[in-house]
Design a protein around this motif. Structure first.
Motif, mmCIF file in Angstrom:
data_model
loop_
_atom_site.group_PDB
_atom_site.id
_atom_site.type_symbol
_atom_site.label_atom_id
_atom_site.label_comp_id
_atom_site.label_asym_id
_atom_site.label_seq_id
_atom_site.Cartn_x
_atom_site.Cartn_y
_atom_site.Cartn_z
ATOM 1 N N ALA A 1 20.215 -2.149 -10.656
ATOM 2 C CA ALA A 1 19.698 -3.122 -9.723
ATOM 3 C C ALA A 1 20.876 -3.928 -9.075
ATOM 4 N N LEU A 2 21.867 -4.008 -10.000
ATOM 5 C CA LEU A 2 22.943 -5.174 -9.436
ATOM 6 C C LEU A 2 23.596 -4.710 -8.248
ATOM 7 N N ALA A 3 23.664 -3.241 -8.313
ATOM 8 C CA ALA A 3 24.419 -2.933 -6.991
ATOM 9 C C ALA A 3 23.739 -2.985 -5.715
ATOM 10 N N GLY A 4 24.119 -3.277 -4.515
ATOM 11 C CA GLY A 4 23.333 -3.594 -3.376
ATOM 12 C C GLY A 4 22.678 -2.345 -2.797
ATOM 13 N N GLY A 5 22.058 -2.489 -1.607
ATOM 14 C CA GLY A 5 21.569 -1.544 -0.820
ATOM 15 C C GLY A 5 20.401 -0.658 -1.552
ATOM 16 N N LYS A 6 19.902 -1.260 -2.491
ATOM 17 C CA LYS A 6 18.673 -0.371 -3.089
ATOM 18 C C LYS A 6 17.275 -0.907 -2.578
ATOM 19 N N ARG A 7 16.496 -0.092 -2.659
ATOM 20 C CA ARG A 7 15.212 -0.387 -2.218
ATOM 21 C C ARG A 7 14.304 -0.420 -3.310
ATOM 22 N N TRP A 8 13.280 -1.257 -3.440
ATOM 23 C CA TRP A 8 12.229 -1.343 -4.410
ATOM 24 C C TRP A 8 10.925 -1.215 -4.234
ATOM 25 N N GLY A 9 10.821 -1.091 -2.895
ATOM 26 C CA GLY A 9 9.279 -0.815 -2.255
ATOM 27 C C GLY A 9 9.158 0.101 -1.055
ATOM 28 N N PRO A 10 8.275 0.377 -0.502
ATOM 29 C CA PRO A 10 8.419 1.516 0.794
ATOM 30 C C PRO A 10 8.895 0.750 1.709
ATOM 31 N N VAL A 11 9.275 1.500 2.829
ATOM 32 C CA VAL A 11 9.883 1.069 4.021
ATOM 33 C C VAL A 11 8.633 0.238 4.543
ATOM 34 N N PRO A 12 8.823 -0.526 5.443
ATOM 35 C CA PRO A 12 7.524 -1.308 6.156
ATOM 36 C C PRO A 12 6.702 -0.417 7.186
ATOM 37 N N PHE A 13 5.576 -0.635 6.950
ATOM 38 C CA PHE A 13 4.632 0.212 7.725
ATOM 39 C C PHE A 13 4.882 0.101 9.141
ATOM 40 N N ALA A 14 4.470 1.533 9.738
ATOM 41 C CA ALA A 14 4.866 1.441 11.307
ATOM 42 C C ALA A 14 3.725 2.096 11.959
ATOM 43 N N SER A 15 2.679 2.267 11.241
ATOM 44 C CA SER A 15 1.386 2.751 11.915
ATOM 45 C C SER A 15 0.218 1.605 12.012
ATOM 46 N N ASP A 16 -0.745 1.764 12.853
ATOM 47 C CA ASP A 16 -1.454 0.675 13.035
ATOM 48 C C ASP A 16 -2.479 0.536 12.000
ATOM 49 N N PHE A 17 -2.792 1.557 11.136
ATOM 50 C CA PHE A 17 -3.707 1.595 10.017
ATOM 51 C C PHE A 17 -2.653 1.359 8.642
ATOM 52 N N GLY A 18 -1.386 1.119 8.817
ATOM 53 C CA GLY A 18 -0.580 0.844 7.449
ATOM 54 C C GLY A 18 -0.809 -0.411 6.879
ATOM 55 N N TYR A 19 -1.234 -1.393 7.640
ATOM 56 C CA TYR A 19 -1.631 -2.818 6.802
ATOM 57 C C TYR A 19 -2.794 -2.548 5.995
ATOM 58 N N ARG A 20 -3.596 -1.542 6.213
ATOM 59 C CA ARG A 20 -4.864 -1.282 5.455
ATOM 60 C C ARG A 20 -4.700 -0.999 3.793
ATOM 61 N N PHE A 21 -3.558 0.092 4.063
ATOM 62 C CA PHE A 21 -2.900 0.399 2.730
ATOM 63 C C PHE A 21 -2.380 -0.683 1.893
ATOM 64 N N GLU A 22 -1.465 -1.552 2.600
ATOM 65 C CA GLU A 22 -0.877 -2.253 1.993
ATOM 66 C C GLU A 22 -1.766 -3.417 1.400
ATOM 67 N N ASP A 23 -2.629 -3.797 2.157
ATOM 68 C CA ASP A 23 -3.895 -4.920 1.526
ATOM 69 C C ASP A 23 -4.598 -4.337 0.381
ATOM 70 N N LEU A 24 -4.863 -2.945 0.476
ATOM 71 C CA LEU A 24 -5.799 -2.537 -0.546
ATOM 72 C C LEU A 24 -5.081 -2.221 -1.720
ATOM 73 N N PHE A 25 -3.745 -1.873 -1.553
ATOM 74 C CA PHE A 25 -2.887 -1.515 -2.843
ATOM 75 C C PHE A 25 -2.922 -2.883 -3.443
ATOM 76 N N TRP A 26 -2.393 -4.167 -2.752
ATOM 77 C CA TRP A 26 -2.282 -5.289 -3.391
ATOM 78 C C TRP A 26 -3.416 -5.999 -4.044
ATOM 79 N N LEU A 27 -4.375 -5.758 -3.279
ATOM 80 C CA LEU A 27 -6.002 -6.224 -3.861
ATOM 81 C C LEU A 27 -5.976 -5.497 -5.305
ATOM 82 N N ILE A 28 -5.891 -4.327 -5.298
ATOM 83 C CA ILE A 28 -6.250 -3.499 -6.498
ATOM 84 C C ILE A 28 -5.166 -3.758 -7.616
ATOM 85 N N THR A 29 -3.988 -4.026 -7.091
ATOM 86 C CA THR A 29 -3.036 -4.432 -7.900
ATOM 87 C C THR A 29 -3.286 -6.017 -8.738
#
Lengths: 575, 287, 201, 399
Positions: B36-64
């Motif tokens: 993790a110390l090295a830079g340029g690493k990703r921890w989550g998915p790339v930002p959503f780029a579709s109009d329903f992408g937010y639905r996945f994120e919302d639901l995912f975090w609600l469940i979480t």
């Protein structure tokens, strides 16, 4: 009479130790068999993790011996074979023999007060069939044109001759069929034994939860393993005789007309109950163990049995949640989503009961108890993450990513494995007449649960970040290369987890021959198996005991001072 | 030996001190720390780029958060008895079968409540999402729907656009391999099948995935909302080179896209060999 | 073995229930197995437009009907034979179980196997083999699995016949033969479903 | 022994029989594949295919060698290492092998653990040919790996008509045609090293991926691929040239890339130069062509800004297929887009297509200039729809 089938103890070595019909010997055979395969499957897991952390690097030390043609490098075909066989081995040859074969054979007759299984010869055949299945599966690794590479689910058309041209996949299907046949034989035996050979007074309401779990598992085995057996038969026919059950017309160019999705339905009609086949005995075992070591009656015994039964029934109707992305119709998809969610109700009842069982107990943190609490922990994690997978809106992204890998390893693999470890340590004194070292046992527990939870929790993060499973090399594209650090971390933890199992191996071997001799009832519990002598006589019980008390009557107020348990054959003193 | 046993008891009492969760979390972090110390690493998915992408994120975090909440309760319920109710010689456990009516009611109420909070809530949102987004595949008559046919194979994605004449299977179709170019802001509707084995079209940035099976045509759609380049993956094991089966999605602004499509269609005509009847694979769009 | 000459009592109900219960579970398991095959049949048939396919040689309906009749006759004969054996209080007479019904059952059972073989040969001769298409896949695939069980059934019946002739089985040891015949009835029922699926509906 | 125990046997017996019967079934081999099919038989089947055997009988995609013993006949002949190697061997054991390039008695045979190597001399042509027999073990291994990794596209018989290769254009290579496009060698046939490089690298923008196989596996596969040549053709004609990799030498334009691009542009469009625009698109406006070349008599062909579909030597199931020369601003160049790659591709030509071998016809300097020009086209316009549209608009508008 229920216990009158006595035949003489065999004197011949083969009849006594190899083709024995004695359930105790067969349980030990299953134990050794399962542990060996667990080891092989575990080594495969380590190889998979090595490849994921260091794609394309030769495996150190054993690499050039295992993969001479590539100079120790795991090539993509071998990698596919590794995860396919890892799954198959762990489920069918590792966990099933341990938690159903070994625990079932050991616990059922002893706990219900029977002298042996009702069909001893069938029992023997069951072991040797799974043994043959294991041999066929192992042999399939060495055939020309490569072993199976289609994943443990073996989806057509990848598993038909479209891809695997060699006999590896066919042999894999034969192995699964044989192992399935063995499970059916075992299941029939267990069910009939529990129904017919219970000791007098051993009512259904007095059965230890372990037996309940195994009984329900057996019912699932008998009902749903034939489904995969038939699916495997159809697959074998497709591969060997050129039939086209699973090969669509578009591929065949004339002829054909099958349906690859049909296989997925058949597979998961079996495949989902298989999850419960492994988890039900685990639930039963920890239901008992928690009560035994909290020195407190199992909370809500009837509720637990009811919940397990409900899960058994429900397991048959939720399988579609494995297929949300295959083009299932909207109506089916939503129904399966709803049904899957309903499974959480009995699961909650179980959690409720377990947590209340240890609540206000007098908890002895022995090694089996640690494993049982560990099951609550990992099954809690795995079960809750199941909500993501059951919800189509999230599954549509998480399906076939590492999220799923983390989820099912925690639910099915880790929980069943923990319960199996708990049961092995618990039954060890009666089985081998010696105690396992509690020190090493606790060390093993801690060095297992911490890396295990961290490995699979990291997989949740990876899956959420969009890393698909079954990829040979995640560095081949930028999108995934930026996630490689997690793969490396997971691999480090997995190696820690793998090496911790050596402690168990050492402990098991050492205690088997040099352990502290065990007393008759070292855990001070009341079930029938602990009321017999150690070592056990050939026929378990000289006289079939009469049961008058339930299995979990711990800390009864009327019990004399200094004694918090009562044998099932003793009347409870009236308070 | 005695000392060891004592140490082990100490370790076991980790349950008791509440360090358990912390240590588990620490273990996860420790394992990851060097990388993790090295830079340029990703921890989550790339930002959503579709109009329903937010639905996945919302639901995912609600469940979480629901899961974090309920799992915390489980852990606390493990920890409290582990501290309080550890074995003491002479003490007797509370004798309770949990079979009383009160207990049954309690179990029922808690299960029902958990189901309602945890599952039913998620279920309702998920159903809405499915009906409004993932399963709401736009009809082809709808204005602005852009249709693409997908033919997956070992190990590549073949995409076919209608081209200038608005029909599939004609000379001016645009054929792309491992590359897909679509206009921004328009619903892109896919129909796909496979030549050989099952593949799964997975575009993580668009938050969807669909299996394409041989012998059957599956539909899926998304509506890009951000122009850019995104990764296309195969998410269903498809054999030896499964891990190399990836492509790139180019979402272009509509002017750029129109230029692109005109050029592509023209080049499609230039590459069309009318005698080569073997090389046809388009199908009529299925409603 | 002197048992033939000695009169042994009838097998007890407890023992019968024990073994028959195991057999019932086995049959349940097998039913799931064949149920899966029939599910596959139904799904695949549903998917194909025209059923049965037009313009190709199909298995002969009259022969299949004959085979069905023969198999039912076999089942009935065995049932009668069992009733006869069960009616005896003991096995006072050596080999008294091996009566005419039993022999008829065995002969018709073998006849069914031969007819099944004829059906395959006939279809093969018409150029239809398992890889010709979906109908052939289903027909051969399902009948193969069924024939496998016919084979197992016939071998078990042969075993029982030898046992009956030697006096090993009889009313004193009833559940072995009973189980074998139950299995044979199951094979019969599966064939009837197969027959209905392929030839009637 | 009570009666009950033996009663239970019936259940056990039936289970036992089921297992046995299943084992028997499983060991039974189906008729879908010939049990002892040799490669010759496969070749014959292949020949039957090509002579119009009915599709029903053949179904090329269904011939899967399940459970077939892989057996390869012994006299498969393949290219040997070359004259230097023979010289070395004849030094080692002069009695068994004579190598005398001048004297014309260079014939002989060398046998080692793997192969038999033979050198022959054609007096009429005054050339040496050398080849070896790859050992059956090596070919069998190669065939196994070929079936496992390559056959899904290149076909089980290596005829370039695998299941996943259907409808692909350009189609996967048929190894029965002894023609290879991107070999980057001067002679008609590539060396083992060139083939290995190609397989390891893959062809960009196609399902021919960079294969992560070991050198040992690739060597075996390559021996098998060579063996698939028809008798008397390609590798199995001892006198067909197996070429060396194109020597690129040093890039002569380092530091002067702009001049190289300018020169390349002229050569590209000049009918008396390389005349690339004959098939590839022209990248100057037709009306500006005369000005660029300083010769007003040069006229652009019709649809100057589009490539022209060309005939090729490749066939799919006996049907010749056409090949599209790439538009560098649009299509993916298969064999790599570095200057070096482009140089090698232009120099060696693309075998079996209208793209000739330019090495020898143009100086290395010109080849480098062309490579630089093409590279600049790719860099400037490929994957940049706006820039390209702008550029193409300029080409189409009459000035």
């Amino acid at each position: 009479m229920s216990g009158d089938h006595i035949h003489a103890e065999p004197t011949n070595f083969f009849r006594k130790h190899v083709f024995s019909v004695d359930h105790k010997v067969i349980a030990k055979q299953f134990l050794w068999f399962g542990l060996v395969w667990l080891g092989i499957g575990g080594i495969m897991a380590m190889l998979i993790r090595w490849q994921l952390a260091n794609p394309g690097d030769p495996v150190p030390v054993i690499g050039s011996f295992l993969f001479p043609r590539t100079g120790g490098v795991i090539d993509p075909a071998t990698y596919n074979t590794l995860f396919t066989m890892h799954g198959t081995i762990m489920i069918f040859l590792g966990l099933t023999p341990l938690i159903i074969g070994c625990v079932g054979n050991w616990a059922i007759p002893l706990m219900i007060g029977a002298r042996d299984m009702i069909f001893p010869l069938l029992n023997c055949l069951s072991f040797w069939t799974v043994f043959a299945g294991g041999c066929v599966g192992f042999y399939s690794l060495f055939v020309p044109l490569g072993a199976t590479e289609a994943g443990w689910t073996g989806y057509p058309t990848l598993s038909t001759t479209v891809n695997g041209l060699g006999s590896g996949e066919t042999l894999w299907a034969i192995a699964v069929f044989l192992i399935g046949a063995s499970s059916i034989m075992g299941g029939i035996n267990y069910m009939t034994t529990v129904i017919r050979l219970r000791a007098p007074g051993m009512t259904w309401g007095r059965l230890p939860l372990t037996v309940w779990g195994l009984f329900l598992t057996s019912a699932l085995n008998v009902l749903f393993i034939p489904v995969i057996g038939s699916a495997m038969l159809l697959l074998i026919m497709d591969r060997v005789f050129g039939t086209t059950f699973f090969v669509p017309a578009s591929i065949m160019q004339g002829g054909g007309g099958g349906d690859p999705i049909l296989y997925q339905h058949l597979f998961w009609i079996f495949g989902h109950p298989e999850v419960y086949i492994l988890i039900l005995p685990a639930w039963g075992i920890i239901g008992d163990l928690l009560s035994f070591f909290a020195r407190k009656p199992a909370f809500g015994y009837r509720a637990q049995v009811g919940a397990m039964t409900a899960v058994t029934v429900l397991s048959a109707v939720v399988y579609g949640h494995h297929m949300f992305t295959t083009g299932l119709s909207a109506m089916l998809g939503e129904s399966f989503m709803l049904l899957t969610m309903i499974i959480s109700v009995p699961a909650e009842i179980l959690f409720f009961s377990w947590l209340h069982t240890i609540w206000r107990g007098n908890i002895r943190f022995t090694v089996p108890m640690l494993w049982s609490v560990g099951v609550i922990f990992v099954f809690g994690l795995g079960g809750l993450t199941g909500i993501y997978c059951a919800t189509i809106g999230t599954d549509i992204f998480l399906h076939d990513t590492y999220f799923i890998v983390g989820h099912f390893h925690l639910t099915m693999a880790a929980s069943a494995l923990f319960a199996a470890f708990g049961a092995i340590v618990f039954f060890f004194p009666k089985m081998f007449g010696r105690m396992m070292s509690p020190l090493l046992g606790k060390l093993h527990f801690w060095l297992t649960i911490i890396p295990l939870v961290s490995v699979f929790c990291m997989m949740f993060v990876m899956g959420y970040a969009g890393m698909p499973r079954r990829y040979y090399d995640h560095t081949s594209m930028e999108f995934l290369a930026s996630l490689q650090h997690m793969n490396k971390a997971a691999t480090h933890m997995a190696f820690l987890l793998g090496s911790a199992q050596l402690i168990f191996v050492f402990n098991f071997i050492k205690s088997r021959w040099f352990g502290k001799p065990a007393s008759t009832n070292p855990w001070e519990v009341g079930t029938l198996d602990w009321q017999t002598e150690t070592p056990l006589p050939h026929y378990n019980f000289k006289d079939i005991p009469t049961v008058v008390t339930g299995p979990h009557e711990f800390s009864h107020p009327a019990l004399p001072e200094g004694r918090d348990w009562i044998s099932m054959t003793e009347e409870l003193p009236s308070a | 030996m005695k000392l060891h046993t004592k140490m082990m008891q100490r370790l076991t009492s980790l349950w008791t001190s509440g360090i358990t969760r912390a240590s588990l979390g620490l273990a996860i972090l420790c394992g990851m720390a060097p990388e993790a110390l090295a830079g340029g690493k990703r921890w989550g998915p790339v930002p959503f780029a579709s109009d329903f992408g937010y639905r996945f994120e919302d639901l995912f975090w609600l469940i979480t958060w629901l899961c974090v909440g309920s799992f915390s309760i489980v852990v606390i319920m493990i920890l409290i008895p582990s501290v309080r109710d550890r074995y003491k010689p002479g003490r007797k456990a509370h004798f309770d079968h949990g079979a009383s009516l009160k207990d049954k009611r309690l179990a029922t109420v808690i299960s029902a409540a958990t189901f309602l909070v945890l599952d039913a809530w998620v279920l309702v949102i998920a159903m809405t999402d499915l009906r409004e987004a993932w399963w709401n595949i736009p009809e082809s008559e709808e204005a602005g729907v852009y249709e693409v046919e997908v033919l997956a194979q070992q190990w590549a994605w073949n995409f076919r656009h209608k081209g200038a004449d608005g029909k599939f299977g004609t000379a001016d179709d645009i054929l792309q391999m491992n590359e897909l170019t679509v206009p921004n802001g328009r619903s892109v509707s896919f129909q796909g099948t496979s030549k050989d084995v099952i593949h799964s079209l997975f575009i993580p940035a668009m938050r969807f995935k669909k299996d394409f099976n041989p012998g059957d045509i599956n539909s899926v759609w998304f509506k890009p909302i951000t122009a850019g380049n995104y990764t296309i993956l195969c998410a269903e094991l498809c054999g030896y080179a499964h891990y190399q089966m990836f492509g790139e999605l180019h979402v272009l602004e509509s002017d750029t896209f129109d230029n692109w499509a005109a050029d592509a269609s023209e080049l499609g005509v230039a590459a069309y060999d009318s005698e080569d009847t073997e090389a046809r694979w388009a199908w009529d769009w299925k409603e | 073995m002197t048992s033939a000459a000695i009169s042994l009592p009838k097998e007890g109900i407890k023992s019968r229930v024990n073994t028959t219960l195991g057999m019932v579970f086995f049959i349940g398991s097998w039913s799931m197995s064949f149920g899966t095959l029939f599910l596959a049949f139904a799904v695949l048939r549903q998917r194909s437009g025209v059923w049965p396919p037009v313009g190709i040689a199909l298995p002969s309906l009259p022969m299949a009907t004959l085979a069905t009749a023969v198999l039912i006759a076999s089942s009935v004969a065995f049932h009668r034979a069992l009733q006869g054996i069960d009616a005896k209080d003991s096995n006072a007479v050596r080999a008294d179980g091996l009566g005419l019904p039993w022999i008829i059952g065995l002969v018709t059972g073998v006849a069914f196997a031969l007819l099944q073989g004829w059906l395959w040969m006939d279809l093969m001769a018409a150029g239809r083999n398992p890889s010709s298409g979906l109908y052939e896949s289903l027909f051969y695939g399902l009948t193969w699995v069924h024939a496998l069980h016919v084979g197992i059934g016939l071998l078990s019946l042969l075993w029982a016949t030898i046992g009956l002739a030697a006096g090993r089985y009889g009313s004193h040891r009833f559940s072995t033969i009973n189980n074998i015949v139950i299995f044979w009835h199951f094979v019969d029922v599966v064939w009837i479903v197969l027959y209905l699926a392929f030839f009637i509906f | 022994m009570t009666s009950e125990t033996s009663m239970r046997r019936s259940t056990t017996l039936i289970a036992c029989l089921a297992t046995l019967a299943f084992a028997a079934l499983a060991s039974f081999r189906g008729d879908s594949a010939p049990a002892e099919a040799t490669l010759e038989e496969h070749a014959e089947e292949q020949a039957a295919d090509e002579h119009g055997a009915p599709a029903e009988a053949e179904k090329p995609h269904m011939r899967a060698p399940i459970g077939v013993d892989l057996y390869v006949r012994e006299d498969a002949w393949l290219r040997a290492p070359g004259p230097e190697w023979f010289k070395k061997q004849s030094d080692l054991q002069p009695g068994r092998f004579t190598f005398n390039e001048e004297g014309g008695d260079g014939e002989g045979e060398w046998v080692d653990a793997q192969n038999v190597y033979r050198l022959i001399y054609d007096e009429e042509e005054d050339v040496y040919a050398y080849w070896s027999w790859a050992g059956p073990e090596q070919l069998t291994r190669g065939r196994q790996d070929f079936l496992q990794f390559c056959s899904s596209c290149h076909g089980i018989d290596g005829d370039g008509y695998g299941r996943s290769g259907q409808w692909l254009r350009p189609s996967p290579r048929s190894f029965h045609q002894s023609n290879f496009k991107f070999t980057k060698v001067i002679q008609p046939l590539p060396t083992d090293a060139a083939l290995m490089r190609l397989i390891k690298r893959g062809l960009e923008g196609t399902p021919m991926l960079p294969w992560a196989l070991s050198d040992e596996q690739l060597t075996d596969i390559i021996q098998y691929i060579k063996y698939l040549s028809p008798e008397g053709e390609g590798w199995r004609d001892p006198f067909t040239g197996v070429g060396d990799v194109v020597e690129s030498g040093e890039d002569t334009w380092v530091g002067k890339e702009e001049y190289a691009i300018e020169r390349g542009k002229r050569l590209y469009h000049d009918p008396s130069g390389a005349n690339c625009a004959l098939c590839h698109p022209g990248y100057v406006n037709p009306s500006a062509l005369g000005k660029l070349l300083g010769d007003d008599s040069v006229k652009a062909r019709e649809s100057y800004y589009l490539p022209v579909l060309k005939d090729s030597a490749y066939e799919v199931q006996g049907q010749p297929v056409k090949i599209m020369p790439p538009d560098f601003t649009w299509h993916q160049v298969r064999a790599g887009t570095t200057t070096q790659d482009l140089f090698e591709t232009i120099a060696s030509g693309i075998k079996g297509t209208a793209m000739p071998q330019w090495k020898g016809a143009l100086t290395d300097e010109d080849l480098w200039a062309l490579a630089h020009y093409v590279e600049s086209l790719i860099n400037d316009y490929k994957g940049k729809p706006d820039a390209r549209a702008e550029f193409m608009k300029g080409l189409r508008e009459a000035k």
